[in-house]
Scaffold this motif. Sequence first.
Motif, short mmCIF file in Angstrom:
data_model
loop_
_atom_site.label_atom_id
_atom_site.label_comp_id
_atom_site.label_asym_id
_atom_site.label_seq_id
_atom_site.Cartn_x
_atom_site.Cartn_y
_atom_site.Cartn_z
N CYS A 69 26.39 -8.97 -8.28
CA CYS A 69 25.12 -8.25 -8.41
C CYS A 69 24.58 -7.81 -7.05
CB CYS A 69 24.09 -9.12 -9.12
SG CYS A 69 23.39 -10.42 -8.10
N GLU A 70 23.65 -6.89 -7.10
CA GLU A 70 23.09 -6.32 -5.88
C GLU A 70 22.36 -7.37 -5.04
OE1 GLU A 70 21.47 -2.56 -6.26
OE2 GLU A 70 20.46 -2.61 -4.31
N THR A 71 21.68 -8.30 -5.69
CA THR A 71 20.97 -9.35 -4.97
C THR A 71 21.94 -10.17 -4.11
OG1 THR A 71 19.41 -9.47 -6.79
CG2 THR A 71 19.36 -11.29 -5.25
N CYS A 72 23.04 -10.59 -4.71
CA CYS A 72 24.04 -11.37 -3.97
C CYS A 72 24.64 -10.56 -2.82
CB CYS A 72 25.15 -11.83 -4.89
SG CYS A 72 24.66 -13.19 -5.95
N LEU A 73 24.80 -9.27 -3.03
CA LEU A 73 25.46 -8.44 -2.02
C LEU A 73 24.55 -8.10 -0.85
CD1 LEU A 73 27.54 -5.84 -4.07
CD2 LEU A 73 28.41 -7.65 -2.59
N THR A 74 23.26 -7.98 -1.10
CA THR A 74 22.39 -7.42 -0.06
C THR A 74 21.40 -8.41 0.55
OG1 THR A 74 20.81 -6.69 -1.72
CG2 THR A 74 22.49 -5.10 -1.07
N ARG A 75 21.23 -9.59 -0.04
CA ARG A 75 20.15 -10.45 0.44
C ARG A 75 20.66 -11.66 1.23
NH1 ARG A 75 15.65 -9.54 -3.84
NH2 ARG A 75 15.62 -11.78 -4.06
N ASP A 76 19.71 -12.38 1.81
CA ASP A 76 19.98 -13.57 2.60
C ASP A 76 20.61 -14.67 1.74
OD1 ASP A 76 19.96 -15.74 4.23
OD2 ASP A 76 17.78 -15.89 4.43
N ASN A 77 21.91 -14.89 1.93
CA ASN A 77 22.63 -15.88 1.13
C ASN A 77 22.48 -17.31 1.64
OD1 ASN A 77 25.03 -14.82 -1.06
ND2 ASN A 77 23.94 -13.28 0.09
N SER A 78 21.64 -17.51 2.70
CA SER A 78 21.51 -18.86 3.23
C SER A 78 20.38 -19.64 2.54
CB SER A 78 21.27 -18.81 4.74
OG SER A 78 19.97 -18.35 5.00
N VAL A 79 19.60 -18.92 1.70
CA VAL A 79 18.59 -19.61 0.90
C VAL A 79 18.89 -19.33 -0.56
CG1 VAL A 79 16.13 -19.93 0.43
CG2 VAL A 79 16.88 -19.32 2.73
N ILE A 80 19.21 -20.38 -1.31
CA ILE A 80 19.54 -20.21 -2.73
C ILE A 80 18.48 -20.87 -3.59
CG2 ILE A 80 21.21 -20.70 -4.56
CD1 ILE A 80 23.44 -20.71 -2.57
#
Length: 195
Positions: A69-80
């Motif tokens: 998804c776009e969120t996973c591709l474009t956002r800060d993946n260090s905070v889940i």
Amino acid sequence: MKPIKSIERLTAAFRKLPGVGPKTAWRYAMSLVDADDETAREFCDAILSVKREVHRCIKCGNYTEDEICETCLTRDNSVICVVAYPKDIPPIEKTGFGGVYHVLGGTFSPREGRGIDDLRVAELVERMKGVKELIIATNPDLEGEATALYIATKFRKLYPDVKITRPAQGISVGSEMEFMDEATLTRAFSSRREM
Ligand SMILES: [Zn+2]
């Protein structure tokens, strides 16, 4: 008067939707009886296309028409932010949260025969590389709390350097994330506490 079978069938179909009682279902059915062919066809196509195109993101488990998804591709993946269901995400989005999500697919529920193994916990382990904070935003009810506690305990052992937090409980116990107002949820998120 003899009931009209096809109208009854459509009414029964609408009744399967959440929050639709018999009267509303009948009104919806009648509005389609009165609709022109194109409107009716668009309605059918929209339903079929949702079933055909929408699936789960292979990373976060939220709905998407793409592989990731776009969120996973474009956002800060260090905070889940960990949630039980995709429906919990839109209200959290309104708080201005800028990280990514992880959908568990439910909460630990012995009553419904759902154990920890039925949740997407292994998938969460898979994406922990580089993660600084895990926010566990399951509902503040019995099952949500039990799930949060389980995940916090497990991940604290596996990743001692990751901060594990939970939105603050200014929220009344038993309330659902889905129905919380924006201000309450924003407050709960900004004053999240370490677990
Ligand atoms: Zn995703």
